[in-house]
Scaffold this active site. Structure first.
Site, PDB file in Angstrom:
ATOM      1  N   ASN A 118       0.645  -1.261   0.192  1.00  0.00           N
ATOM      2  CA  ASN A 118       0.092   0.002  -0.021  1.00  0.00           C
ATOM      3  C   ASN A 118       0.883   1.354   0.169  1.00  0.00           C
ATOM      4  O   ASN A 118       1.993   1.415   0.675  1.00  0.00           O
ATOM      5  CB  ASN A 118      -0.938   0.076   1.244  1.00  0.00           C
ATOM      6  CG  ASN A 118      -1.876   1.214   1.238  1.00  0.00           C
ATOM      7  OD1 ASN A 118      -2.794   1.082   0.359  1.00  0.00           O
ATOM      8  ND2 ASN A 118      -1.522   2.111   2.046  1.00  0.00           N
ATOM      9  N   TYR A 175       1.126  10.391   4.440  1.00  0.00           N
ATOM     10  CA  TYR A 175       0.765  10.718   5.948  1.00  0.00           C
ATOM     11  C   TYR A 175       2.004  11.465   6.357  1.00  0.00           C
ATOM     12  O   TYR A 175       3.265  11.247   6.178  1.00  0.00           O
ATOM     13  CB  TYR A 175       0.750   9.480   6.801  1.00  0.00           C
ATOM     14  CG  TYR A 175       0.158   8.289   6.090  1.00  0.00           C
ATOM     15  CD1 TYR A 175      -1.242   8.314   5.885  1.00  0.00           C
ATOM     16  CD2 TYR A 175       0.828   6.959   5.964  1.00  0.00           C
ATOM     17  CE1 TYR A 175      -1.718   7.210   5.106  1.00  0.00           C
ATOM     18  CE2 TYR A 175       0.142   6.139   5.323  1.00  0.00           C
ATOM     19  CZ  TYR A 175      -1.108   5.966   4.924  1.00  0.00           C
ATOM     20  OH  TYR A 175      -1.634   4.983   4.363  1.00  0.00           O
ATOM     21  N   ARG A 176       1.738  13.010   6.813  1.00  0.00           N
ATOM     22  CA  ARG A 176       2.827  13.796   7.333  1.00  0.00           C
ATOM     23  C   ARG A 176       3.497  12.990   8.379  1.00  0.00           C
ATOM     24  O   ARG A 176       3.223  12.076   8.948  1.00  0.00           O
ATOM     25  CB  ARG A 176       2.106  14.968   7.845  1.00  0.00           C
ATOM     26  CG  ARG A 176       1.440  14.769   9.052  1.00  0.00           C
ATOM     27  CD  ARG A 176       0.953  16.146   9.750  1.00  0.00           C
ATOM     28  NE  ARG A 176       0.647  16.221  10.986  1.00  0.00           N
ATOM     29  CZ  ARG A 176      -0.548  16.352  11.556  1.00  0.00           C
ATOM     30  NH1 ARG A 176      -1.501  16.920  10.757  1.00  0.00           N
ATOM     31  NH2 ARG A 176      -0.766  16.237  12.791  1.00  0.00           N
ATOM     32  N   TRP A 197      -0.666   8.467  10.591  1.00  0.00           N
ATOM     33  CA  TRP A 197      -1.748   7.867   9.907  1.00  0.00           C
ATOM     34  C   TRP A 197      -2.874   7.917  10.654  1.00  0.00           C
ATOM     35  O   TRP A 197      -3.143   7.142  11.930  1.00  0.00           O
ATOM     36  CB  TRP A 197      -1.383   6.470   9.437  1.00  0.00           C
ATOM     37  CG  TRP A 197      -0.625   5.558  10.336  1.00  0.00           C
ATOM     38  CD1 TRP A 197      -1.060   5.365  11.616  1.00  0.00           C
ATOM     39  CD2 TRP A 197       0.484   4.447   9.806  1.00  0.00           C
ATOM     40  NE1 TRP A 197      -0.033   4.376  11.970  1.00  0.00           N
ATOM     41  CE2 TRP A 197       0.823   3.762  11.185  1.00  0.00           C
ATOM     42  CE3 TRP A 197       1.202   4.413   8.580  1.00  0.00           C
ATOM     43  CZ2 TRP A 197       1.758   2.962  10.949  1.00  0.00           C
ATOM     44  CZ3 TRP A 197       2.295   3.438   8.665  1.00  0.00           C
ATOM     45  CH2 TRP A 197       2.501   2.799   9.943  1.00  0.00           C
ATOM     46  N   GLU A 238      -1.884   0.922  -5.472  1.00  0.00           N
ATOM     47  CA  GLU A 238      -1.738   2.279  -5.932  1.00  0.00           C
ATOM     48  C   GLU A 238      -0.363   2.304  -7.006  1.00  0.00           C
ATOM     49  O   GLU A 238      -0.501   3.297  -8.046  1.00  0.00           O
ATOM     50  CB  GLU A 238      -1.221   3.302  -4.824  1.00  0.00           C
ATOM     51  CG  GLU A 238      -2.198   3.568  -3.763  1.00  0.00           C
ATOM     52  CD  GLU A 238      -2.623   2.760  -2.697  1.00  0.00           C
ATOM     53  OE1 GLU A 238      -3.589   2.750  -1.936  1.00  0.00           O
ATOM     54  OE2 GLU A 238      -1.778   1.676  -2.610  1.00  0.00           O
ATOM     55  N   ASP A 241      -2.757  22.672   9.193  1.00  0.00           N
ATOM     56  CA  ASP A 241      -3.216  21.710   8.161  1.00  0.00           C
ATOM     57  C   ASP A 241      -4.024  22.291   6.976  1.00  0.00           C
ATOM     58  O   ASP A 241      -4.381  23.567   7.037  1.00  0.00           O
ATOM     59  CB  ASP A 241      -4.029  20.795   9.120  1.00  0.00           C
ATOM     60  CG  ASP A 241      -3.651  19.158   8.849  1.00  0.00           C
ATOM     61  OD1 ASP A 241      -3.691  18.892   7.549  1.00  0.00           O
ATOM     62  OD2 ASP A 241      -3.488  18.594   9.688  1.00  0.00           O
TER      63      ASP A 241
END
Length: 483
Positions: free
Chosen positions: A166, A170-171, A184, A231, A280
């Site tokens: 996968n 995610y930062r 996550w 992906e 954000d």
């Protein structure tokens, strides 16, 4: 031709006049953010900072921050055409969007884009088993941020049950030379792999992070794909060429062979550390919270790598165009399942997950409510807080038309649906509980007698076609006088 790597995309941007090279020395703490924010809000070019202060590694930002650049990135004139080709591959009438996407994962033409494993690649030009994250020009984006954050990582994990890789985004807050946070959220597949391993009694999850990948791979890592659909296969389909993947040095994972930088390591399943705050994409600081810790054991990178970053904050920002790409690409799939849907708009100003405006061909009483519940039952759209349903004569991308429809076709006493305690995006700050809150549906369609509307609905004021055609004949002459 498919971009082999990020560098080919940069060259294309420069060729198209879409890249500005910034030779001035600029700080990675706040200054690059301020410049990039001004640029994106004034429709500026992609930016390549060639001399970030204190570093010899350039920083690329705003590479996707316009409609033209996202189309260049995905090599298409119409983003919808990607979704239309996916629908053609399904060759079936699935019962849900997830069923359709799962069918795609086994479709013959899509399987032909399974990644190709190679022995080595440019990302292996430098292998550092004594890694130091601080040598990279990682940005501190906003004044109240808890530190520096890796903002465009392709985070790669393996499903412990199926073995499927996968890729998610995610930062990652940099804590020191060898550790970062791993943000996550509970709805993400990386968090699901983490949960599965914990239930199996395993104490760590192997992770690889690719930074500076080809544009199709970066987009695919943000796409709302179902569990165990690759992906990397989607990236191959978009770029019409199989993606080259190479084994990591220290973990049993594969990464894009032409990435600029790869971080290899693991997340311990019983270790958390407070990360944040972080400015954000909602336009607010996400508060500091405990998240898993990523331990970096090895870094591989190209000679003279390019550090690819983005910033998020009060919209519009660069992520707006990635979100709009998803809206357009997945619309044909949504239409395949719900043929009454004409169009959908996830407004940038509502940060996508807070509002969906949907136009429909209304065919029966209560149809608008059926569509609301369809949206709330579809993949990541299930997190949408407000759904507005309008008739097909309303352009969902013109908020003046939408507001006209809402105020003229909506009775607050009868045409509203309120649902308490439903799943919401983790970044919804208005909800009283994390990840759980209310949903609102607004039926702004013309009401029928069968729905209890007993008056005659008035006609919309419009000019007749004969007059329009007559004026069309001399409009150019008039237009020169008044514009």
């Amino acid at each position: 031709m498919a971009y082999e790597d990020l560098r080919e995309f940069i060259a294309r941007l420069e060729q198209e006049g879409e890249l500005a090279r910034i030779s001035r020395e600029v700080s990675v703490e706040l200054e690059i953010t301020e410049i990039a924010d001004r640029a994106v809000k004034q429709n500026g070019k992609a930016l390549l900072f060639e001399n970030p202060k204190g570093y010899d590694i350039p920083v690329l930002i705003n590479a996707f921050a316009s409609e033209k650049r996202i189309r260049l990135a995905l090599e298409t004139e119409r983003l919808e055409s990607i979704g239309e080709k996916l629908v053609e591959l399904a060759r079936m009438k699935p019962e849900s969007v997830l069923d359709g996407l799962r069918a795609l994962s086994s479709a013959k033409d899509l399987v032909s884009f399974i990644p190709k494993k190679v022995r080595s690649g440019p990302v292996k030009e430098v292998v550092d088993r004594n890694p130091n994250l601080l040598k990279f020009p990682i940005l501190k984006c906003w004044p109240q941020d808890g530190g520096r954050f890796i903002t465009f990582p392709v985070v790669i994990t393996r499903d412990p049950e199926t073995g499927v890789l996968n890729a998610g985004m995610y930062r990652m807050q940099v804590f020191d030379e060898r550790t970062t946070g791993m943000h996550w959220q509970i709805h993400k597949h990386g968090a699901l792999h983490y949960k599965k391993l914990k239930e199996m009694g395993v104490d760590r999850l192997e992770v690889a992070v690719a930074i500076g990948v080809d544009p199709a791979t970066l987009y695919a890592s943000t796409a709302p794909l179902p569990e165990n659909m690759s992906e990397f296969m989607l990236a191959g389909f978009i770029r019409k060429k199989r993606l080259k993947m190479v084994d990591c040095e220290t973990v049993d994972l594969q990464v894009p062979a032409t990435a600029e930088i790869v971080l290899e390591g693991y997340v311990k399943l019983d270790e958390f550390r407070v990360e944040g705050p972080f400015g954000d994409h909602t336009g607010y600081y996400t508060p500091a919270e405990p998240y898993p810790v990523f331990h970096v054991e090895c870094i591989t990178h190209r000679e003279n790598p390019i550090y690819h970053a983005t910033i998020v904050g009060k919209p519009p920002m660069e992520d707006a165009w990635l979100g709009k790409a998803t809206e357009r690409i997945f619309l044909p799939m949504i239409r395949m399942i719900h043929p009454e849907i004409v169009d959908i708009n996830l407004p940038v100003s509502a940060t996508f997950h807070n509002l969906a405006v949907v136009s429909i061909k209304k065919r029966y009483p209560g149809h608008a409510r059926k569509v609301m519940f369809s949206i709330w039952g579809t993949g990541m759209l299930s997190l949408t807080k407000v759904v507005i349903v309008v008739d097909e004569d309303v352009n969902v991308h013109d908020m003046n038309e939408v507001m006209w429809a809402v105020t003229s076709r909506f009775d607050p006493a009868r045409d509203v649906v309120v649902i308490p305690d439903s799943p919401l995006d983790s970044l919804d700050h208005a909800s009283y509980k994390p990840n759980l809150g209310g949903k609102l549906g607004i039926d702004a369609t013309k009401k029928w007698r069968e729905e209890g509307y007993e008056r005659e609905w008035p006609d919309v004021v419009e000019m007749d076609e004969e007059t329009k055609k007559r004026v069309d004949g001399y409009w150019d002459e008039i237009k020169r006088m008044i514009f």
